[in-house]
Design a protein around this motif. Structure first.
Motif, PDB file in Angstrom:
ATOM      1  N   VAL A 534       0.880  -1.095  -0.152  1.00 26.54           N
ATOM      2  CA  VAL A 534       0.036  -0.044   0.077  1.00 26.54           C
ATOM      3  C   VAL A 534       0.969   1.184  -0.153  1.00 26.54           C
ATOM      4  CG1 VAL A 534      -1.809   1.344   1.185  1.00 26.54           C
ATOM      5  CG2 VAL A 534      -1.883  -1.261   1.164  1.00 26.54           C
ATOM      6  N   PRO A 535       0.889   2.043  -1.141  1.00 27.46           N
ATOM      7  CA  PRO A 535       1.784   3.215  -1.027  1.00 27.46           C
ATOM      8  C   PRO A 535       1.383   4.266   0.037  1.00 27.46           C
ATOM      9  CG  PRO A 535       0.242   3.188  -2.926  1.00 27.46           C
ATOM     10  CD  PRO A 535      -0.224   1.999  -2.220  1.00 27.46           C
ATOM     11  N   GLU A 536       2.285   5.211   0.088  1.00 24.39           N
ATOM     12  CA  GLU A 536       2.032   6.174   0.994  1.00 24.39           C
ATOM     13  C   GLU A 536       0.907   7.092   0.817  1.00 24.39           C
ATOM     14  OE1 GLU A 536       3.897   6.923   4.077  1.00 24.39           O
ATOM     15  OE2 GLU A 536       2.587   8.734   4.068  1.00 24.39           O
ATOM     16  N   HIS A 537       0.544   7.343  -0.666  1.00 24.96           N
ATOM     17  CA  HIS A 537      -0.395   8.309  -1.018  1.00 24.96           C
ATOM     18  C   HIS A 537      -1.979   7.308  -1.151  1.00 24.96           C
ATOM     19  CE1 HIS A 537      -0.551   6.422  -5.153  1.00 24.96           C
ATOM     20  NE2 HIS A 537       0.833   6.153  -4.897  1.00 24.96           N
ATOM     21  N   GLY A 538      -1.628   6.142  -0.572  1.00 22.62           N
ATOM     22  CA  GLY A 538      -2.962   5.150  -0.869  1.00 22.62           C
ATOM     23  C   GLY A 538      -3.222   4.831   0.490  1.00 22.62           C
ATOM     24  N   LYS A 539      -2.655   5.469   1.508  1.00 24.00           N
ATOM     25  CA  LYS A 539      -2.802   4.771   2.774  1.00 24.00           C
ATOM     26  C   LYS A 539      -4.196   5.104   3.297  1.00 24.00           C
ATOM     27  CE  LYS A 539      -0.667   8.297   5.695  1.00 24.00           C
ATOM     28  NZ  LYS A 539       0.494   8.822   6.500  1.00 24.00           N
ATOM     29  N   ASP A 540      -4.793   6.410   3.116  1.00 21.08           N
ATOM     30  CA  ASP A 540      -5.928   6.898   3.848  1.00 21.08           C
ATOM     31  C   ASP A 540      -7.057   6.140   3.191  1.00 21.08           C
ATOM     32  OD1 ASP A 540      -4.472   8.730   5.064  1.00 21.08           O
ATOM     33  OD2 ASP A 540      -5.779  10.573   4.128  1.00 21.08           O
ATOM     34  N   SER A 541      -6.934   5.857   1.878  1.00 21.89           N
ATOM     35  CA  SER A 541      -8.299   5.038   1.245  1.00 21.89           C
ATOM     36  C   SER A 541      -8.049   3.593   1.644  1.00 21.89           C
ATOM     37  CB  SER A 541      -8.274   5.195  -0.140  1.00 21.89           C
ATOM     38  OG  SER A 541      -7.033   4.144  -0.920  1.00 21.89           O
ATOM     39  N   PHE A 542      -6.637   2.972   1.964  1.00 20.64           N
ATOM     40  CA  PHE A 542      -6.769   1.536   2.597  1.00 20.64           C
ATOM     41  C   PHE A 542      -7.465   1.759   3.953  1.00 20.64           C
ATOM     42  CE2 PHE A 542      -4.378  -1.893   4.780  1.00 20.64           C
ATOM     43  CZ  PHE A 542      -4.721  -2.957   4.005  1.00 20.64           C
ATOM     44  N   ARG A 543      -6.896   2.536   4.760  1.00 21.86           N
ATOM     45  CA  ARG A 543      -7.261   2.549   6.136  1.00 21.86           C
ATOM     46  C   ARG A 543      -8.965   2.654   6.199  1.00 21.86           C
ATOM     47  NH1 ARG A 543      -2.320   6.137   8.521  1.00 21.86           N
ATOM     48  NH2 ARG A 543      -0.757   4.483   7.996  1.00 21.86           N
ATOM     49  N   ASN A 544      -9.675   3.704   5.258  1.00 20.61           N
ATOM     50  CA  ASN A 544     -10.997   3.743   5.148  1.00 20.61           C
ATOM     51  C   ASN A 544     -11.845   2.665   4.867  1.00 20.61           C
ATOM     52  OD1 ASN A 544     -12.029   6.427   5.954  1.00 20.61           O
ATOM     53  ND2 ASN A 544     -10.577   7.364   4.371  1.00 20.61           N
ATOM     54  N   GLU A 545     -11.426   1.634   3.940  1.00 17.21           N
ATOM     55  CA  GLU A 545     -11.803   0.525   3.371  1.00 17.21           C
ATOM     56  C   GLU A 545     -11.830  -0.551   4.498  1.00 17.21           C
ATOM     57  OE1 GLU A 545      -9.827  -1.008  -0.175  1.00 17.21           O
ATOM     58  OE2 GLU A 545     -10.343  -3.120   0.723  1.00 17.21           O
ATOM     59  N   ILE A 546     -10.642  -0.476   5.385  1.00 14.43           N
ATOM     60  CA  ILE A 546     -10.653  -1.435   6.192  1.00 14.43           C
ATOM     61  C   ILE A 546     -11.718  -0.991   7.388  1.00 14.43           C
ATOM     62  CG2 ILE A 546      -9.421  -2.199   8.377  1.00 14.43           C
ATOM     63  CD1 ILE A 546      -8.259  -3.296   5.980  1.00 14.43           C
ATOM     64  N   PHE A 547     -11.623   0.402   7.711  1.00 14.83           N
ATOM     65  CA  PHE A 547     -12.892   0.736   8.628  1.00 14.83           C
ATOM     66  C   PHE A 547     -14.262   0.296   8.369  1.00 14.83           C
ATOM     67  CE2 PHE A 547     -13.575   2.200  12.682  1.00 14.83           C
ATOM     68  CZ  PHE A 547     -12.535   1.782  13.351  1.00 14.83           C
ATOM     69  N   ARG A 548     -14.383   0.579   7.096  1.00 20.43           N
ATOM     70  CA  ARG A 548     -15.812   0.114   6.436  1.00 20.43           C
ATOM     71  C   ARG A 548     -16.131  -1.094   6.750  1.00 20.43           C
ATOM     72  NH1 ARG A 548     -14.966   3.417   2.055  1.00 20.43           N
ATOM     73  NH2 ARG A 548     -14.268   1.626   0.800  1.00 20.43           N
ATOM     74  N   LYS A 549     -15.148  -2.097   6.486  1.00 16.12           N
ATOM     75  CA  LYS A 549     -15.217  -3.462   6.532  1.00 16.12           C
ATOM     76  C   LYS A 549     -15.556  -3.813   7.940  1.00 16.12           C
ATOM     77  CE  LYS A 549     -15.032  -5.895   2.877  1.00 16.12           C
ATOM     78  NZ  LYS A 549     -14.092  -6.274   2.055  1.00 16.12           N
ATOM     79  N   VAL A 550     -14.924  -2.979   9.037  1.00 21.49           N
ATOM     80  CA  VAL A 550     -15.137  -3.223  10.213  1.00 21.49           C
ATOM     81  C   VAL A 550     -16.446  -3.035  10.787  1.00 21.49           C
ATOM     82  CG1 VAL A 550     -14.468  -2.784  12.805  1.00 21.49           C
ATOM     83  CG2 VAL A 550     -12.673  -3.205  11.000  1.00 21.49           C
ATOM     84  N   ALA A 551     -17.016  -1.582  10.319  1.00 24.72           N
ATOM     85  CA  ALA A 551     -18.444  -1.161  10.744  1.00 24.72           C
ATOM     86  C   ALA A 551     -19.507  -2.243   9.933  1.00 24.72           C
ATOM     87  CB  ALA A 551     -18.574   0.437  10.169  1.00 24.72           C
ATOM     88  N   MET A 552     -19.266  -2.930   8.779  1.00 26.43           N
ATOM     89  CA  MET A 552     -20.000  -3.471   8.253  1.00 26.43           C
ATOM     90  C   MET A 552     -20.245  -5.029   8.926  1.00 26.43           C
ATOM     91  SD  MET A 552     -20.070  -3.389   4.089  1.00 26.43           S
ATOM     92  CE  MET A 552     -19.320  -5.134   3.766  1.00 26.43           C
ATOM     93  N   ALA A 553     -19.178  -5.535   9.542  1.00 28.33           N
ATOM     94  CA  ALA A 553     -19.142  -6.762  10.184  1.00 28.33           C
ATOM     95  C   ALA A 553     -19.984  -6.376  11.433  1.00 28.33           C
ATOM     96  CB  ALA A 553     -17.669  -7.397  10.662  1.00 28.33           C
ATOM     97  N   HIS A 554     -19.704  -5.334  12.061  1.00 28.15           N
ATOM     98  CA  HIS A 554     -20.354  -4.851  13.240  1.00 28.15           C
ATOM     99  C   HIS A 554     -21.805  -4.930  13.056  1.00 28.15           C
ATOM    100  CE1 HIS A 554     -20.275  -3.147  17.345  1.00 28.15           C
ATOM    101  NE2 HIS A 554     -21.106  -2.352  16.901  1.00 28.15           N
ATOM    102  N   ARG A 555     -22.190  -4.215  11.833  1.00 25.92           N
ATOM    103  CA  ARG A 555     -23.716  -3.974  11.880  1.00 25.92           C
ATOM    104  C   ARG A 555     -24.236  -5.398  11.607  1.00 25.92           C
ATOM    105  NH1 ARG A 555     -23.766   0.175   8.096  1.00 25.92           N
ATOM    106  NH2 ARG A 555     -23.876  -1.299   6.513  1.00 25.92           N
ATOM    107  N   HIS A 556     -23.649  -6.345  10.831  1.00 20.30           N
ATOM    108  CA  HIS A 556     -24.308  -7.653  10.768  1.00 20.30           C
ATOM    109  C   HIS A 556     -24.082  -8.615  11.782  1.00 20.30           C
ATOM    110  CE1 HIS A 556     -23.873  -6.462   6.392  1.00 20.30           C
ATOM    111  NE2 HIS A 556     -25.099  -6.606   6.646  1.00 20.30           N
ATOM    112  N   GLY A 557     -23.641  -8.179  12.967  1.00 15.19           N
ATOM    113  CA  GLY A 557     -23.515  -8.913  14.238  1.00 15.19           C
ATOM    114  C   GLY A 557     -22.329  -9.933  13.805  1.00 15.19           C
TER     115      GLY A 557
END
Ligand SMILES: Nc1ncnc2c1ncn2[C@@H]1O[C@H](COP(=O)(O)OP(=O)(O)O)[C@@H](O)[C@H]1O
Ligand SMILES: [Mg+2]
Length: 634
Positions: A534-557
């Motif tokens: 993951v390049p330096e300029h791509g880190k924000d979108s990577f971290r956002n993506e991860i977090f979306r996944k965490v939130a999604m998992a959370h929502r689905h229990g």
């Protein structure tokens, strides 16, 4: 214990020694109920193999359960052998030829014939393979040969059974004198093939061609009884006890056939071709048997080159029995051979047989002609693995480019002898892959059978097998260090997520020990991210993506763990392995390990023993070995 007793009882049930005696008339009604009783030798062998079971694979190739427990990795040659029996059973002319197996030493030729012989003995005990014979005939004559020629056509029309045999001189005489020609009265008995009791199975080994007597094959005059019968051509004055007489209705094994004197070969060929045994004393004696010969390749080639023997060539069906070329099957061969030794109390370290097998197979493979295909890749492909650049579907082409693959190289016997020689050392309790490779190398040097060029090539192949082992060894140690891999991975993931959350929210974290507020650990996050590019300029979108996944998992229990996100998983594994590499190196290479290191080492040894089949001796050897490997890496 109880279970073996039950098995024996069950065996006796299916193999009941069903003694049967009756007149030919009784026998005829048996045959009419079960026409397979009338099958001839080749058909009997074929039905024996078939009865054991046939499996057809996706490619339409047949595999025979009959051979499966003792012969590994040579299914194609075995299919050719079965093909011979099948064609012969159907009455084709190939039944009138000798089956000649040839190949390199210890490729399983004798084993194959032994299986057929033992199989026939067993089969004769079953209903499907039962054999009946004219009582007291030394050649256990087929009772149907009693049917007069004049009636045979009608017999066939009514029963479908074709009779082609002739009574042997002795039975013909008994029929005349004892039964006054009444075939219905002739006594018939069930017989049981047995090599030991010389019934239905004959074996011939050539010895000194000058002195070996043809009587061994065709029987001889019994000089002591000529006086009683007044004539040399009275069948009662003849011993029908040659191997060919004995083998009537079953099979005849001819060991090292091409070493035999020509006189013997011609008798054999007449038998196969005409189904007759020539004795000079009597008109030809009918015999129905399957002749199987084997020989090594050197003699086979001499035989082919010899103009004098040309007439013999087309009277044989030649089947090549090469070495197995699959590593996993080769391991099974070694396991089988080791089970037959008295060294079973000794421990064979994990991978030891595999590494030996890798070397043996490498020695048998021809150099690949396809660009990008190494010998080792070919070895893996042959054993069913896909490798970089090649898949199973490429196999056919690769095999077509070989000339005589499997006909050269190291035999299983050689490997087993080397393993045995290192196991008989007085202090040996366990043998590991390196011990075996060393024993093989020493064997190359001390035994005169190898040419210099071969020896050099084999040394390189030993090195290659060893490089394969290095990978395996390293992997085992790594895994054993990771007893609590899941635990560690989940700690690392939680840590990463905490930092990402703080980073995205522009907040701070609380240091768990000091309680201080600290900024997100950029170094930790980047270290993981860089593992998956993951390049330096791509880190924000990577971290956002991860977090979306965490939130999604959370929502689905659902629980978000380190395996939920494929890329993150890869990063975590790489990170842990990398951290470990240094720990492993430090721990196992420490000259004087501290208490923590000693504890860890003990744990690793315990894990290797409990999970991977090591003993304490080979587990410790493994650690030493991997330590030396790591020391050599920068
Ligand atoms: N493909 C194979 N599968 C199982 N065992 C094998 C195989 N090839 C060789 N062997 C074993 O190796 C040993 C030597 O084989 P053998 O049949 O005596 O060889 P040959 O008669 O061809 O010289 C035997 O114990 C045999 O069972
Ligand atoms: Mg042999």
């Amino acid at each position: 214990m109880a279970s073996i007793l039950e098995k024996i009882a069950a065996h006796l049930q299916t193999h009941r020694m069903a003694a049967w005696e009756g007149t030919f008339r009784d026998y005829l009604s048996l045959v009419l109920q079960q026409p397979t009783l009338a099958q001839r030798a080749h058909a009997r062998l074929y039905s024996m193999i078939h009865t054991a079971g046939v499996r057809v694979d996706e490619a339409g190739k047949e595999h025979y359960a009959f051979f499966e427990r003792d012969l590994f990795g040579i299914d194609e040659p075995l299919a050719k052998v079965v093909e011979y029996f099948k064609a012969a059973a159907l009455g084709s002319d190939v039944g009138r030829r000798i089956l000649l197996l040839y190949g390199p030493p210890s490729s399983g030729k004798s084993q194959l014939v032994i299986l057929l012989k033992r199989g026939l003995e067993e089969f004769a005990h079953t209903d499907a393979g039962a054999v009946y014979a004219i009582a007291d005939c030394p050649q256990h004559e087929d009772p149907l040969n009693l049917v007069p020629h004049a009636l045979r056509r009608e017999f066939q029309e009514e029963t479908g059974i074709h009779i082609e045999g002739e009574l042997c001189p002795l039975c013909a005489l008994t029929l005349r004198e004892k039964y006054q020609g009444d075939i219905y009265k002739v006594l018939v008995r069930r017989v049981f093939f047995s090599e030991k009791e010389r019934c239905g199975i004959g074996t011939f080994v050539p010895s000194d061609p000058k002195s070996q007597d043809i009587a061994e094959l065709v029987g001889s005059i019994d000089l002591s009884t000529i006086g009683d019968y007044g004539s040399e051509s009275d069948p009662r004055a003849y011993r029908f006890d040659g191997e060919l007489n004995v083998a009537n209705r079953g099979m005849m094994e001819f060991i090292e056939m091409l070493k035999a004197d020509e006189r013997f070969l011609y008798v054999l060929l007449t038998l196969a071709q005409e189904k007759n045994i020539k004795t000079g004393r009597f008109p030809l004696i009918y015999a129905d048997e399957c002749v199987i010969a084997h020989t090594n390749e050197t003699e086979f080639n001499e035989f082919l080159a010899d103009k004098k023997s040309e007439a013999l060539h087309d009277r044989m069906i030649m089947v090549r029995i090469p070495y197995n070329l699959k590593v996993s099957q080769e391991e099974r061969i070694y396991e089988k051979l080791l089970r037959q030794t008295n060294m079973q109390h000794l421990h064979i370290a994990p991978h030891a047989l595999r590494v030996a097998a890798i070397f043996a197979i490498l020695s048998r493979l021809e150099e690949p002609k396809t660009a990008g295909l190494t010998l080792l890749k070919k070895l893996k492909l042959y054993d069913g693995e896909d490798v970089e650049g090649f898949r199973q579907k490429d196999l056919k082409l690769i095999q077509e480019q070989t000339e005589r693959e499997g006909m050269d190289g190291i035999s299983p016997r050689f490997i087993i002898n080397r393993i045995s020689s290192s196991l008989i050392k007085p202090d040996a309790r366990c043998i590991n892959p390196i011990d075996i490779l060393r024993a093989i190398r020493d064997g190359m040097e001390s035994q005169g059978q190898f040419k210099k060029a071969d020896r050099e090539r084999y040394h390189q192949l030993i090195a290659e097998a060893r490089r394969e082992y290095d990978e395996i060894a390293r992997n085992d140690v790594q895994k054993a260090f990771f007893v609590s891999f899941e635990q560690e991975a989940s700690t690392l993931v939680d840590n990463y997520l905490d930092n990402v959350e703080a980073y995205l929210d522009h907040t701070k974290l609380t240091d768990p020990i000091t309680g201080e507020e600290v900024p997100p650990d950029e170094k930790l996050m980047r270290s993981l991210e860089q593992k998956v590019h993951v390049p330096e300029h791509g880190k924000d979108s990577f971290r956002n993506e991860i977090f979306r996944k965490v939130a999604m998992a959370h929502r689905h229990g659902e629980k978000f763990d380190y395996t939920t996100h494929e890329k993150l998983k890869e990063a975590i594994e790489k990170q842990l392995f990398e951290e470990r590499r240094d720990t492993i190196k430090l721990t196992i290479s420490a000259r004087s390990p501290d208490t923590e290191q000693v504890r860890k080492l003990n744990d690793v040894v315990e894990t290797l023993i409990a999970r991977e089949g090591y003993c304490s001796e080979c587990a410790n050897e493994l650690l030493k070995y991997v330590s030396s490997l790591l020391a050599r890496e920068k």
